[in-house]
Design an enzyme around this catalytic site. Structure first.
Site, PDB file in Angstrom:
ATOM      1  N   LYS A 210       1.322  -1.527  -0.112  1.00  0.00           N
ATOM      2  CA  LYS A 210       0.044  -0.038   0.435  1.00  0.00           C
ATOM      3  C   LYS A 210       1.099   1.385  -0.113  1.00  0.00           C
ATOM      4  O   LYS A 210       0.768   2.318  -0.561  1.00  0.00           O
ATOM      5  CB  LYS A 210      -1.208   0.175   1.505  1.00  0.00           C
ATOM      6  N   GLU A 428     -14.705 -24.032  -3.233  1.00  0.00           N
ATOM      7  CA  GLU A 428     -15.299 -23.271  -4.492  1.00  0.00           C
ATOM      8  C   GLU A 428     -15.834 -23.661  -5.602  1.00  0.00           C
ATOM      9  O   GLU A 428     -16.739 -23.114  -5.942  1.00  0.00           O
ATOM     10  CB  GLU A 428     -13.907 -22.396  -4.347  1.00  0.00           C
TER      11      GLU A 428
HETATM   12  P1  ADP Z   1       2.078  -1.954   3.209  1.00  0.00           P
HETATM   13  O1  ADP Z   1       1.803  -0.541   3.157  1.00  0.00           O
HETATM   14  O2  ADP Z   1       0.394  -2.569   2.447  1.00  0.00           O
HETATM   15  O3  ADP Z   1       1.939  -2.687   4.547  1.00  0.00           O
HETATM   16  P2  ADP Z   1       4.904  -1.668   1.781  1.00  0.00           P
HETATM   17  O4  ADP Z   1       4.085  -0.578   0.657  1.00  0.00           O
HETATM   18  O5  ADP Z   1       5.388  -1.282   3.186  1.00  0.00           O
HETATM   19  O6  ADP Z   1       3.443  -2.551   2.854  1.00  0.00           O
HETATM   20  O7  ADP Z   1       5.445  -3.121   1.656  1.00  0.00           O
HETATM   21  C1  ADP Z   1       6.683  -3.168   2.263  1.00  0.00           C
HETATM   22  C2  ADP Z   1       7.901  -3.541   1.373  1.00  0.00           C
HETATM   23  O8  ADP Z   1       7.133  -5.034   0.477  1.00  0.00           O
HETATM   24  C3  ADP Z   1       7.906  -2.949  -0.253  1.00  0.00           C
HETATM   25  O9  ADP Z   1       8.584  -1.796   0.300  1.00  0.00           O
HETATM   26  C4  ADP Z   1       8.489  -3.658  -1.374  1.00  0.00           C
HETATM   27  O10 ADP Z   1       9.874  -4.230  -1.075  1.00  0.00           O
HETATM   28  C5  ADP Z   1       8.001  -4.727  -1.072  1.00  0.00           C
HETATM   29  N1  ADP Z   1       6.412  -5.539  -1.840  1.00  0.00           N
HETATM   30  C6  ADP Z   1       5.397  -5.099  -1.171  1.00  0.00           C
HETATM   31  N2  ADP Z   1       4.455  -5.657  -1.752  1.00  0.00           N
HETATM   32  C7  ADP Z   1       5.061  -5.597  -3.552  1.00  0.00           C
HETATM   33  C8  ADP Z   1       4.222  -5.424  -4.789  1.00  0.00           C
HETATM   34  N3  ADP Z   1       3.642  -5.426  -5.236  1.00  0.00           N
HETATM   35  N4  ADP Z   1       5.665  -5.199  -5.605  1.00  0.00           N
HETATM   36  C9  ADP Z   1       6.685  -5.459  -5.203  1.00  0.00           C
HETATM   37  N5  ADP Z   1       7.069  -4.929  -3.949  1.00  0.00           N
HETATM   38  C10 ADP Z   1       6.007  -5.285  -3.041  1.00  0.00           C
HETATM   39 ZN    ZN Z   2     -18.607 -21.827   0.428  1.00  0.00          ZN
END
Ligand code: ADP
Ligand code: ZN
Ligand code: MG
Length: 614
Positions: A210, A428
């Protein structure tokens, strides 16, 4: 803006504070004094007197304070004893050569003065200043305003993150694209008079990207990025949260177009009525109020977009989700197989992989893992490689890293084991096949066994072809049958059942009961209303407008609808057991099947031809 009883509150806090300070001073004073004084008996006093060890006696109403001679061997203590009406005392004192004085200060007068007046008053003044400074700040009218300087807003002129850095999450990216476009080409939107959403709320489990997505939006739009984390607000001094929010919006508006990102917004945005058991958290509430009023106050055409992220959307105050605030939700869910592979690819760009590495295999072994886990795995694998003296990461390193990361998470998160995955898949697909082969059902849109945020291990999504306002009896019966199809598939395939169908059962039962009591869809009760609809919404529980005997009959009718539907679902799946096995196999492999793909397989089957013919 602030309510009037704040004055009372200010007074109360001040009074409370002063009382505390006074008590502390008294205790301190008492401790200092009691270290230096000692009570003795009157006899002991007379002894000391006759031994000529006393240099001075102060006589007060009810006590004698005795200062021994320096050479008396008692030390620099002050003794005291109760006063007895001893007529001889004067003479004895005279005889012993001790001085008699009326009360006066016996310590160093300066120290005494400091101790009793200057220090306590000083403490009071300092405490008061501190306290009132904070209260004034809270009122937003502080002379000693210190909000501005401490408002640490993390501004990045350009995040440098792009959508390419975010793998998977295609749906989320798509809905954020519009915001990027708006920040990019504002004129286009303003010209036509479009009102763009002020804010979007990114919702999803921790580690799904996120924060990364929010940064990517700023990076793609090439605008400044102001970010704050909700959890920072909570530990702040009274009044700081609100003032930070104010500063944040002020700064952002000067830098528009830009993005404001509030991470972990649930920390401040918790529902105001449920969160505050016993008084509530004023600080958080003020911060939230400030945020709401700032969001309402600014004109979205200046090009400020507010993004926020949370993994607990259910606790958010409804006010935050109203139109004109965070009226858009962007779901950032756990990645599916393809998504996981892409994330692994993105994160392995910076490391050296041996050519034998098969990231797709790693993706397969990590159902339920989020982006942060996968990034972590690549790093762990690199560490393993170094530890083993290799120059490249090999498949074994990755496999070992998967175990380390998953073992650390398994208890907290839903990462499915092999047999569980299989059982969820059959469940499912059971729903989906029953839905496809019955007549009065909505088409299957998507089947997935990627564990979801809201506690479900998988789900089958059906989308109606057109909006419906009326539901027929046939449709209701078929829907109940689809709901029971999940459990039926487990029975057909494994000849055993699991707890996974509880929600299906609950929904099916409610629907069957409504058919009986509200919609008049059974022969037995014809069109008799057995439950009042209004009261169902008023206090949330159905009020039966019938006798106890009728209630028993209602239960019987409901059960018979459920039982018929269950038998039907089981019959369909037994007859199409091969199809069930085939599609479940595909689902286990891919984890998500879209509706078209599913229907292609179904349409090849003999069951489909039969349905068409019927
Ligand atoms: P959230 O805010 O949803 O808790 P983050 O954005 O802080 O998650 O994600 C933490 C780390 O995980 C990011 O800095 C990245 O390195 C990795 N990450 C998470 N989701 C992805 C994704 N969809 N693609 C690439 N890296 C990701
Ligand atoms: Zn079900
Ligand atoms: Mg985050």
């Amino acid at each position: 803006m602030f309510n009037k009883n704040f004055g009372d509150k200010k007074f109360k806090i001040a009074a409370f504070y002063s009382l505390g300070v006074i008590i502390a001073v008294l205790i301190l004073n008492y401790m200092v004094v009691s270290m230096k004084t000692e009570q003795i008996t009157y006899n002991k006093f007379l002894d000391l007197l006759s031994q000529k060890k006393i240099s001075e006696v102060q006589v007060t109403q009810d006590r004698l304070t005795i200062i021994p001679k320096d050479n008396s061997g008692i030390g620099k203590k002050i003794l005291y004893t109760g006063r007895i009406s001893d007529l001889d005392l004067k003479n004895e004192l005279k005889a012993s050569g001790a001085d008699i004085t009326a009360p006066s200060s016996n310590d160093d007068p300066l120290i005494n003065f400091l101790l009793t007046y200057v220090i306590p008053i000083g403490i009071l003044l300092i405490a008061g200043r501190f306290l009132f400074g904070r209260i004034d700040k809270k009122l937003g009218s502080g002379v000693m305003s210190f909000g501005k300087n401490n408002a640490k807003v993390y501004a990045e002129s350009e995040t440098g993150v792009t959508f390419l850095d975010v793998a998977g999450q295609d749906e989320a990216k798509e809905s954020l694209m519009e915001i990027v476009d708006f920040l990019h080409n504002q004129d286009k939107y303003i010209k036509i008079g479009a009102r763009l959403p002020k804010g979007a709320l990114l919702v999803g489990p921790p580690g799904t990207g996120k924060t990364l997505l929010a940064k990517a939006v700023a990076g793609e739009a090439k605008v400044p990025f102001f970010s704050m984390s909700g959890s920072n607000f909570v530990e702040m001094f009274v009044g700081m949260g609100a003032s930070r929010v104010r500063d944040l919006f002020q700064q952002a508006q000067q830098k528009a177009p830009c993005i404001i990102f509030i991470d972990e917004i649930d920390a401040i945005g918790k529902s105001r009525d449920t969160a505050g058991m016993g008084g509530g958290n004023d600080e958080r509430e003020q911060t939230l109020n400030q945020l709401l009023s700032e969001m309402d106050g600014f004109d979205s055409s200046v090009g400020v977009v507010i993004l926020a992220a949370t993994n607990r959307p259910e606790v958010l105050d409804k006010a935050l989700l109203r139109p004109g605030r965070f009226d858009r939700r962007v779901i950032v869910d756990r990645p599916d197989l393809k998504g996981r592979e892409n994330i692994l690819i993105v994160h392995s760009k910076g490391v050296k992989l041996s050519s034998e590495v098969r990231l797709d295999k790693i993706a397969k072994a990590t159902s339920g893992a989020v982006g942060a886990d996968l990034a972590n795995m690549i790093n762990e694998a690199a560490l393993f490689a170094v530890k083993n003296g290799r120059e490249e990461i090999c498949q074994g390193d990755l496999e070992e890293a998967v175990e380390v990361v998953i073992a650390g998470k398994e208890k907290k998160d839903k990462i499915l084991s092999g047999p569980e995955k299989k059982s969820v898949a059959f469940h499912e697909v059971g729903h989906a096949i029953v839905a496809a082969l019955l007549k009065h059902t909505d088409p299957v849109h998507k089947i997935t066994i990627v564990p979801r945020t809201m506690g479900a291990l998988g789900y089958t999504m059906q989308l109606p072809e057109e909006e419906k306002n009326l539901v027929s009896k046939e449709e209701m019966i078929d829907e109940i049958t689809v709901l029971l199809g999940g459990r039926s598939a487990e029975e057909v395939e494994f000849n055993s059942i699991s707890t996974g169908a509880s929600n299906d059962i609950e929904r099916a039962t409610k629907m069957a009961r409504n058919m009986v009591t509200i919609y008049g869809m059974t022969d037995k009760f014809d069109m008799m209303a057995l439950e009042s609809v209004e009261s169902r919404y008023l206090d949330g529980r159905p009020v039966q407008t019938c006798s106890a005997e009728t209630a028993t009959l209602i239960d019987g009718e409901t059960l018979s609808i459920i039982r018929t539907a269950h038998e039907k679902a089981k019959a369909i799946l037994t007859k199409n057991h091969d199809l069930l096995i085939k599609i479940a196999g595909v689902l286990i492999e891919k984890e998500t099947i879209m509706g078209d793909e599913f229907m292609e397989i179904v349409k090849e089957s003999s069951a489909w031809k039969e349905k068409i013919e019927v």
